[in-house]
Design a protein around this motif. Structure first.
Motif, PDB file in Angstrom:
ATOM      1  N   THR A 381       0.819  -1.202   0.000  1.00  0.00           N
ATOM      2  CA  THR A 381       0.000   0.000   0.000  1.00  0.00           C
ATOM      3  C   THR A 381       0.860   1.263   0.000  1.00  0.00           C
ATOM      4  N   SER A 382       0.508   2.205  -0.846  1.00  0.00           N
ATOM      5  CA  SER A 382       1.176   3.519  -0.917  1.00  0.00           C
ATOM      6  C   SER A 382       2.670   3.397  -1.165  1.00  0.00           C
ATOM      7  N   ASN A 383       3.069   2.391  -1.895  1.00  0.00           N
ATOM      8  CA  ASN A 383       4.496   2.137  -2.109  1.00  0.00           C
ATOM      9  C   ASN A 383       4.721   1.808  -3.578  1.00  0.00           C
ATOM     10  N   THR A 384       5.234   2.793  -4.337  1.00  0.00           N
ATOM     11  CA  THR A 384       5.469   2.624  -5.761  1.00  0.00           C
ATOM     12  C   THR A 384       6.909   3.009  -6.097  1.00  0.00           C
ATOM     13  N   GLY A 385       7.329   2.658  -7.276  1.00  0.00           N
ATOM     14  CA  GLY A 385       8.706   2.936  -7.682  1.00  0.00           C
ATOM     15  C   GLY A 385       8.837   3.945  -8.790  1.00  0.00           C
ATOM     16  N   ASP A 386       7.766   4.656  -9.095  1.00  0.00           N
ATOM     17  CA  ASP A 386       7.816   5.627 -10.184  1.00  0.00           C
ATOM     18  C   ASP A 386       8.716   6.807  -9.857  1.00  0.00           C
ATOM     19  N   ASN A 387       9.606   7.151 -10.788  1.00  0.00           N
ATOM     20  CA  ASN A 387      10.361   8.392 -10.682  1.00  0.00           C
ATOM     21  C   ASN A 387       9.458   9.569 -11.046  1.00  0.00           C
ATOM     22  N   PHE A 388       9.930  10.779 -10.769  1.00  0.00           N
ATOM     23  CA  PHE A 388       9.169  11.967 -11.142  1.00  0.00           C
ATOM     24  C   PHE A 388      10.012  12.814 -12.087  1.00  0.00           C
ATOM     25  N   PRO A 389       9.485  13.143 -13.273  1.00  0.00           N
ATOM     26  CA  PRO A 389      10.270  13.908 -14.248  1.00  0.00           C
ATOM     27  C   PRO A 389      10.451  15.356 -13.843  1.00  0.00           C
ATOM     28  N   ILE A 390      11.660  15.859 -14.023  1.00  0.00           N
ATOM     29  CA  ILE A 390      11.943  17.283 -13.811  1.00  0.00           C
ATOM     30  C   ILE A 390      12.178  17.954 -15.160  1.00  0.00           C
ATOM     31  N   TYR A 391      13.160  17.470 -15.893  1.00  0.00           N
ATOM     32  CA  TYR A 391      13.429  17.975 -17.241  1.00  0.00           C
ATOM     33  C   TYR A 391      13.384  16.804 -18.214  1.00  0.00           C
ATOM     34  N   ARG A 392      12.637  16.987 -19.290  1.00  0.00           N
ATOM     35  CA  ARG A 392      12.627  15.996 -20.370  1.00  0.00           C
ATOM     36  C   ARG A 392      13.072  16.655 -21.671  1.00  0.00           C
ATOM     37  N   TYR A 393      13.547  15.839 -22.611  1.00  0.00           N
ATOM     38  CA  TYR A 393      14.046  16.377 -23.877  1.00  0.00           C
ATOM     39  C   TYR A 393      12.941  17.105 -24.638  1.00  0.00           C
ATOM     40  N   SER A 394      11.722  16.583 -24.592  1.00  0.00           N
ATOM     41  CA  SER A 394      10.627  17.272 -25.269  1.00  0.00           C
ATOM     42  C   SER A 394      10.415  18.650 -24.665  1.00  0.00           C
ATOM     43  N   GLY A 395      10.591  18.758 -23.349  1.00  0.00           N
ATOM     44  CA  GLY A 395      10.485  20.064 -22.701  1.00  0.00           C
ATOM     45  C   GLY A 395      11.579  21.008 -23.145  1.00  0.00           C
ATOM     46  N   ALA A 396      12.775  20.465 -23.382  1.00  0.00           N
ATOM     47  CA  ALA A 396      13.869  21.304 -23.880  1.00  0.00           C
ATOM     48  C   ALA A 396      13.546  21.844 -25.268  1.00  0.00           C
TER      49      ALA A 396
END
Length: 513
Positions: A381-396
């Protein structure tokens, strides 16, 4: 002389079940002291690793301070949350003040904790046992992190105290507000030096998750394009450099957020998480699904999401769903629909369906939810391994397009926008404007904590949020008359009252009592 103990990733030591005198007086022989640490390259690598923890404060608190602050998302009203979650709802309704707890102080203190750690690293490098060759990359990474953290602070609080040295006494700890101009100057100085010292270029994927030259160039470009006096030519040069590195778009938008694609060639920087024991996990998916009485249907494991890590937050607005162009693959890659039946304000979920073309069924209740970080089945419960994006190439690519349009070079911006649109399954544009670039940014970077600061940077925050306020008040008659009092001073947040009480040199931001 008292010895200072260095604690890295030891949260369990912050609570003591008993306070026996012998326990307080004795220091374990295995304790690492500040005098014996900060000597070798291994020590500094461990200290740098610990300095990344503050990024998690930015990612989690940003869901409420950036996404829910914007017109992208809102929340689902739940009677059981009237007490503990008022500090969350006020952020979405522009009702926060100096007493609004939880997310404001958590982010502020978390980011300053990261700054404190990197300042200690920077102050201890020269007296260490490292060779000059070992010192350079350590200094570069630490300078990048300090610049990154101050950029987050100045965007959200404006004139924060600028602390550039390790705090060793009480007087050093209580600094006055700096000017926004001085903070940006320091950000640019730090990240420029980090680049000159030689941050690594990403060459293999998946990456380590640590700072790279691409991340530094991205931060530098954002700083140039956000500071009070914009420097678009310099930002353009930094962003062009990124396009010459080894980054690229993944073929499918939804694939970018899969657990198997962490730190991929599209990632320039992301916050690192790992599911399992040890406290390194994320929990975004549990916060974003509706409050359910049968969470095991959605998540593969039971457990309440009505308290603690509760659901129903950062819910895509109907306007956000409707704003996607027909055929935009990013809609289904970002948003799904949970169908079911409401019972005592909790959803008994029965199906998860695509958002594109969704038509509500008679007799069925439904909720939109962000699916970028939704990858069941989970085991805890409430335990996942997803990272969170800060900068992506599409954003660049899109930031470069914005930078070019600001310099009246829209024709040069067009290929970068169309490169992103092609991956989204959309027809190419024949021309771009500030509005069309902003629209692409909104949908490409949806629910990645960019929308609020993007609106501020482009000067559209007040206009767009007043439009959003009209829609929300028409939909939700329970909103207070004072909700959405959108004024210029609310483009930054108030300092929490505890900070003002502790630091008498700190002045509250104008407009807040």
């Amino acid at each position: 002389m008292k010895r200072k103990l260095l604690y890295i990733f030891l949260p369990s030591l912050l609570w003591f079940g008993s306070c026996k005198e012998d326990f307080l007086n004795l220091s374990p022989e295995t304790s690492i002291t500040s005098a014996s640490f900060y000597k070798t390259a291994t020590h500094f690598d461990q200290a740098l690793t610990a300095s990344y923890v503050a990024m998690r404060a930015i990612a989690l608190n940003g869901l409420f301070m950036d996404e829910m602050r914007s017109d992208n998302t809102f929340f689902t009203l739940y009677s059981g949350d009237r007490g503990p979650y008022l500090s969350t709802e006020v952020l979405a309704e522009f009702l926060e003040d100096a007493s609004s707890g939880t997310w404001l102080p958590n982010r502020y203190n978390g980011v300053y904790s990261g700054i404190s750690r990197v300042n200690t690293i920077l102050n201890r490098i020269e007296s260490s046992q490292m060779t000059d060759g070992e010192k350079k990359p350590v200094r570069a990474e630490a300078l990048f992190l300090r610049a990154f953290y101050y950029f987050d602070l100045v965007q959200h609080w404006g004139p924060v105290p600028l602390m550039l040295n390790e705090v060793t006494n009480e007087a050093d700890a209580f600094q006055p507000n700096s000017t926004v101009e001085a903070i940006y100057a320091q950000i640019i100085k730090d990240v420029t030096e980090a680049i000159q010292l030689g941050l690594p270029v990403a060459t293999t994927f998946p990456q380590s998750g640590r700072a790279t030259l691409g991340a530094a160039k991205m931060l530098l470009a954002y700083a140039y394009m956000t500071e009070p006096t914009r420097e678009y030519t310099k930002a353009e040069a930094a962003l062009i450099d990124i396009t010459k590195m080894n980054y690229g778009l993944l073929d499918n938008y939804a694939d970018v957020f899969k657990l198997t694609n962490k730190n991929s060639k599209e990632s320039i920087l992301e916050v690192q998480y790992q599911a399992g024991e040890g406290g390194q996990n994320s929990d975004f998916a549990w916060r974003m699904i509706p409050k359910c009485s049968n969470t095991e249907f959605l998540m593969g494991v039971g457990g309440s999401n009505t308290a603690g890590v509760s659901g129903g937050w950062c819910v895509p607005t109907q306007e956000m769903v409707d704003s996607y162009e027909k055929g935009d693959l990013r809609l289904n890659g970002s948003i799904s629909v949970v169908e079911g039946k409401l019972s005592s304000e909790l959803l008994v979920a029965s199906a998860v369906v695509e958002a594109a073309g969704y038509t509500p069924k008679p007799g069925t209740d439904y909720f939109y939810f962000v699916n970028k970080y939704f990858h069941p089945k989970y085991s805890t419960t409430s335990n996942t391994g997803d990272n969170f994006p800060i900068y992506r190439y599409s954003g660049a690519l899109l930031l470069l397009a914005e930078c070019l349009v600001e310099q009246n070079k829209a024709a040069e911006a067009l290929p970068y926008v169309n490169q992103v649109r092609k991956r989204a399954g959309l027809a190419p544009l024949s021309a771009v404007t500030k509005e069309s670039v902003a629209n692409e940014m909104r949908h490409e970077l949806a629910f990645e904590n960019h929308r609020w600061t993007d609106l501020i940077r482009t000067g559209k925050a007040i206009e767009k949020m007043k439009e959003h306020a009209v829609r929300m008040k028409a939909l939700y008659p329970w909103l207070l008359p004072t909700a959405f009092d959108i004024q210029e001073y609310k483009l930054i947040y108030p300092f929490y009252y505890r900070e003002l009480n502790v630091n008498k040199n700190l002045k509250q931001n104008l407009g807040y009592n």
